[in-house]
Design a protein around this motif. Structure first.
Motif, short mmCIF file in Angstrom:
data_model
loop_
_atom_site.label_atom_id
_atom_site.label_comp_id
_atom_site.label_asym_id
_atom_site.label_seq_id
_atom_site.Cartn_x
_atom_site.Cartn_y
_atom_site.Cartn_z
N VAL A 164 0.77 -1.08 0.12
CA VAL A 164 0.04 0.02 -0.09
C VAL A 164 0.68 1.37 -0.08
O VAL A 164 0.64 2.20 -0.78
CB VAL A 164 -1.03 0.16 1.28
N LEU A 165 1.94 1.37 0.55
CA LEU A 165 2.79 2.34 0.98
C LEU A 165 3.25 2.57 -0.35
O LEU A 165 3.59 3.78 -0.88
CB LEU A 165 4.00 2.31 1.92
N SER A 168 0.13 2.73 -3.66
CA SER A 168 -0.78 3.65 -3.53
C SER A 168 -0.66 5.01 -2.89
O SER A 168 -0.81 5.95 -3.42
CB SER A 168 -2.29 3.16 -3.13
N VAL A 169 0.36 4.94 -1.96
CA VAL A 169 0.60 6.20 -1.22
C VAL A 169 1.64 6.91 -1.95
O VAL A 169 1.56 8.15 -2.23
CB VAL A 169 0.92 6.10 0.27
N ARG A 172 0.92 6.15 -6.42
CA ARG A 172 -0.66 6.12 -6.74
C ARG A 172 -0.77 5.45 -7.99
O ARG A 172 -1.84 5.96 -8.68
CB ARG A 172 -0.75 7.95 -6.80
N LEU A 174 -2.32 2.20 -7.77
CA LEU A 174 -3.61 1.24 -7.18
C LEU A 174 -4.26 1.86 -6.03
O LEU A 174 -3.72 2.62 -5.25
CB LEU A 174 -2.76 -0.10 -6.81
N PRO A 175 -5.37 1.53 -6.09
CA PRO A 175 -6.16 2.28 -4.79
C PRO A 175 -5.69 1.21 -3.57
O PRO A 175 -5.71 -0.01 -3.77
CB PRO A 175 -7.82 1.90 -5.23
N SER A 176 -5.96 1.85 -2.52
CA SER A 176 -5.41 1.35 -1.28
C SER A 176 -6.63 0.55 -0.62
O SER A 176 -6.19 -0.42 0.25
CB SER A 176 -5.07 2.46 -0.12
N ILE A 177 -7.83 0.80 -0.95
CA ILE A 177 -9.02 -0.18 -0.42
C ILE A 177 -9.45 -0.68 -1.60
O ILE A 177 -9.80 -0.13 -2.68
CB ILE A 177 -9.81 0.78 0.28
N LEU A 179 -12.62 -1.67 -2.49
CA LEU A 179 -13.95 -1.58 -2.18
C LEU A 179 -14.60 -1.13 -3.82
O LEU A 179 -14.38 -0.33 -4.30
CB LEU A 179 -14.25 -0.44 -1.40
N ARG B 198 -20.81 -0.27 2.46
CA ARG B 198 -20.79 0.87 2.20
C ARG B 198 -22.28 1.40 2.26
O ARG B 198 -23.11 0.64 2.14
CB ARG B 198 -20.29 1.19 0.62
N SER B 235 -3.62 8.31 0.13
CA SER B 235 -3.62 7.94 -1.49
C SER B 235 -4.73 8.37 -2.28
O SER B 235 -4.82 8.02 -3.42
CB SER B 235 -3.59 6.18 -1.50
N ASP B 237 -7.83 7.72 -1.85
CA ASP B 237 -8.98 6.93 -2.30
C ASP B 237 -10.38 7.37 -1.41
O ASP B 237 -11.49 7.11 -1.66
CB ASP B 237 -8.73 5.47 -1.74
#
Lengths: 326, 507
Positions: A164-165, A168-169, A172, A174-177, A179, B198, B235, B237
């Protein structure tokens, strides 16, 4: 021409499968008993957990009556069992919905993640295992060994958090969640699931590759391999057509264990990526003491595990002429 | 009438809060855009039923779809919302007149019957209502005309407007039993609600407050893991996250694109000393423990200064009712030793129960153990899992920790947790004078006189009650700087969970 052989296969496989299904049912019954009565030992029940700090005596009593929790435990278990046998897994106390609806919303997510992870990890693991076994003790093997051993040793929360770090962070990409909106395109689904798949794969690839390597190496020392090589067959062909069918038993067993982990053991990945799967649903059910939901989840995981092991055994028997004719 | 006077009082409070407000956006709110906000929890227990709201995610979700008769302003004082007026001459019989221009999402008009239904169901234990004890003070709720409701209380209470602003008292359509979707009057219409996954709301074009809400759509999710929540914010999101650990504040500030919403609140973690057990029943033991807290250290080391020092009663210093002339209790080992000598200490280690369920209690227990060893008090720290802590450990041991969320009024805080007969009278203390003052303050219409009464009650609790409140915990949320309109409301994070209709997006 295929007649007798097929009949032979079926004749071996069918009684085995039948026996396995019967013992599987017994296992499920025992698991449900154990889960139910262990859950009774947990402090508090659904009514108390739901009210939390607001649990006054009369509020708890009223909710217990509404949920049927005022009945003795054996009676509740029998009721649940009867419902289950007749195909009704009951009503989730906390979600206030039929258990089947709650599960129907989550099971496809878990299956999707497990299937995609298996699709990535099985070929990679097989390749690593075979390559490593064929080049035993060479530089490639040692390199792969170090890599798989470190993958086994890395805890998945670390892999996931680092991923994630970085992805995504920092980058940037890929999304970090994970959902996924209901109307997502396949591309968006893949992008959202990329990191969960990566994390899960890291864990199971290593396990499967190590088992594959060990199983093949064990076969490579057999006389028939030497014979085949002496006859001038290429090593790659020897491994693929002669060794692999003999080594398939332990390999599919290792895979069955790894794949069942993809379904039920994905809890850390589900938590970090906020992926709505079955494992986190089961944890929810435990913390909220939602017995019908907990039981249903336990049954699904147990069934999946039994099925995978059954498939693994059947494949092992069918692939191995010695086991087949016994 | 009462409302307007309190609003005036509130302005003094606002001046005190000013330095804490983030740079207020001077720009005009802008319409449009989408925001995803992440709260702490998300499970199958998620609900659209206001009565069952249990966690921050629920409160936020309910603020998206519903309204109360009243609402809180920036200073946590009540103001009118669905009610056009709310009056009482004796603080006992209240007359509510409803606004005429309010429609539910299904197009039907808000009527008195909806109010009667929404309020009375809170008294039914089978509804799973979280506020049954509070709702029970409504002796009757009846519709006088389609726009008038009369609420009669069992005893006078000037705080009814504040009580009605809580999310549990939000108004739903009369007869609603199915909460798979929301039919409210709120700023957003419920488009998707998946428990544990959600909640998606789209702008309610018929919302009764002109121009609001500003966002086209608002999505609410839960990310239980704090690190994952911060990562999701950084990030991009999600654009808002609730409840950040003080350790993560630097990461968010240094990003340059994100900022913190810092809300000093009345949330506290307290040490409970039960009156019905030995040795915690001894008044000297209780005082000894209170002198054993190094409040400065707890504030600095445990909460990285995101806390306000407390004085062993539940009213925080920034509350208008706070009694400032009460001497601040500090770490005093000599006094602790003196009181413990008078109480007589047990020779065996005394078990002290703590849990991650009560924020900061595990570290506080270690600090207490350390200082206890200096004055001859042996404490055995028992760390309990968060799971099941409230039902099995809270208030059940002579010495243990509790955790209490901010309440909108001093009366609620005192009646729920300190009245002798309260179900959550954590220490099990009994003080007749305190109980009498509580009723007196509730019926007292004059603010200065009430403040005096509440002042005496603070003194009694601090001196005698078996509860030690070392600090009040400051709430920290994170947001993308393009989210505008956020400001702290001391009742909880995300503007006391009522952010949906206040925020806009400048992207």
């Amino acid at each position: 021409m295929a007649g007798p052989a097929t009949r032979g296969l079926l004749a071996t496989a069918l009684p085995l499968i039948g026996k396995r299904i019967a013992s599987g049912m017994l296992t499920l019954l025992l698991v449900s008993l154990v889960v139910f009565f262990i859950a009774q030992l947990l402090p508090g029940d659904a009514a108390q957990e739901m009210l939390g700090q607001a649990a006054t005596a009369d509020a708890v009593a009223a909710l217990r009556e509404k949920f049927g929790l005022d009945r003795p435990a054996p009676e509740r278990y029998v009721r649940w069992l009867v419902g289950m046998v007749t195909g009704d897994p009951g009503y989730s106390l906390v979600a206030n919905m039929a258990v089947s609806d709650v599960i129907a919303a989550r099971l496809p997510n878990s299956l999707l993640l497990a299937a995609l992870s298996a699709l990535v990890s099985v070929p990679v693991a097989l390749t690593i295992g075979i390559l490593s076994a064929m080049h035993r003790d060479a530089r490639l093997d040692r390199g792969l060994n170090v890599a798989t051993l470190s993958m086994v040793a890395l805890p998945e929360f670390l892999v996931a958090t680092l991923a994630v770090l970085v992805f995504s962070v920092q980058l940037r990409w890929l999304p970090s969640i994970a959902l996924i909106p209901p109307d997502a395109s396949p591309w968006l689904i893949l992008r959202s699931l990329a990191m969960p798949i990566l994390t899960l794969s890291v864990i199971v690839i290593a396990q499967m590759a190590r088992m594959t390597r060990a199983a093949i190496i064990q076969q490579l020392s057999q006389p028939y391999v030497e014979m085949a090589l002496l006859k001038g067959i290429k090593p790659a062909r020897v491994v693929l057509t002669h060794v692999l069918p003999n080594a398939i038993g332990p390999i599919v067993n290792a895979m069955a264990l790894s794949l069942s982990y993809l379904l039920g053991g994905a809890i850390i990945v589900e938590t970090i990526f906020n992926y709505p799967g079955l494992a986190s649903l089961m944890v929810n059910a435990v913390t909220s003491r939602d017995m019908p939901l907990l039981q249903a989840c336990a049954m699904i995981f147990c069934t999946a595990y039994l099925l995978l092991v059954l498939i693994a055994d059947t494949v092992a028997i069918l692939a191995n002429p010695r086991l087949r004719n016994r | 009438m009462r409302l307007s006077r309190r609003q005036m009082l509130g302005t003094g409070f606002a001046a005190g809060m000013m330095p804490l407000l983030p740079r207020m956006a001077s720009a005009q709110p802008r319409r449009g855009g989408h925001v995803t906000a992440a709260c702490m929890s998300s499970s199958t227990a998620d609900t659209l039923d206001p009565a069952k709201g249990a966690l921050s995610t629920d409160y936020c979700r309910h603020a998206m779809f519903y309204n109360g008769l009243t609402d809180y302003d920036d200073n946590a004082q009540p103001r009118l919302s669905l009610a056009e007026s709310l009056d009482s001459s004796d603080q006992m019989t209240w007359r509510v007149v409803l606004r005429d221009d309010v429609k539910f999402h299904d197009g039907s008009k808000l009527t008195a019957d909806d109010v009667v239904f929404s309020l009375l169901r809170l008294q039914d234990p089978a509804s799973g209502s979280k506020v049954k004890p509070i709702a029970s003070q409504m002796a009757s709720v009846r519709a006088v005309s389609p726009r008038d409701v009369e609420i009669v209380l069992t005893s006078p209470n000037v705080d009814l407007p504040s009580i009605l602003a809580q999310s549990h008292f939000y108004i739903i359509k009369a007869g609603t039993t199915n909460f798979s979707t929301a039919n409210g009057t709120g700023p957003f219409r419920c488009q998707t609600f998946q428990p544990g996954v959600r909640t998606l709301g789209v702008r309610n074009e018929d919302y009764f407050r002109d121009g609001r809400p500003y966002l086209d759509s608002l999505e609410l999710i839960g990310i239980p893991d704090e690190v994952a929540r911060v990562n999701a914010l950084l990030s991009g999101d999600v654009q808002m996250i609730l409840a950040i650990n003080p350790r993560s504040t630097r990461r968010i500030r240094e990003s340059g694109t994100h900022d913190l919403l810092v809300t000093p609140s009345g949330l506290y973690t307290n040490l409970i000393m039960r009156r019905d057990a030995v040795p915690t029943s001894s008044p000297d033991f209780v005082l000894g423990m209170k002198y054993l807290f190094d409040r400065e250290l707890i504030k600095r080391a445990l909460f990285r200064d995101y806390a306000t020092i407390g004085n062993d009663h539940p009213i925080p210093p920034f509350d208008p009712l706070y009694r400032a002339d009460l001497p601040q209790r500090t770490l005093d080992l000599d006094r602790a030793r003196y009181h413990f000598a008078r109480a007589g200490l047990p020779s065996t280690p005394l078990p002290l129960y703590c849990s991650p369920a009560a924020e900061g209690s595990v570290d506080m227990a270690s600090v207490l153990q350390e200082y206890g060893s200096k004055v001859g008090l042996k404490l055995a720290v028992n760390r309990m899992p968060a799971d099941g802590y409230w039902s099995t450990h809270w208030m059940k041991h002579p010495l243990g920790f509790g955790n209490t969320n901010p309440r909108p009024t001093a009366d609620l805080m005192f009646s729920l947790f300190y009245k002798s007969t309260a179900a959550w009278n954590e220490s099990g203390w009994k003080n007749e004078r305190f109980d009498r003052l509580l009723l007196e303050a509730r019926a007292q219409g004059d603010f200065a006189l009430r403040k005096e009464i509440y002042g005496e009650m603070q003194e009694i609790v601090a001196a005698e009650c078996g509860t030690a409140i070392p600090v009040f915990i400051t709430l920290i949320d994170g947001f993308d700087k393009r989210v505008k309109g956020l400001r702290p409301i001391p009742l909880g994070g995300f503007m006391g969970y009522k952010f949906p209709e206040h925020v806009w997006w400048e992207g």
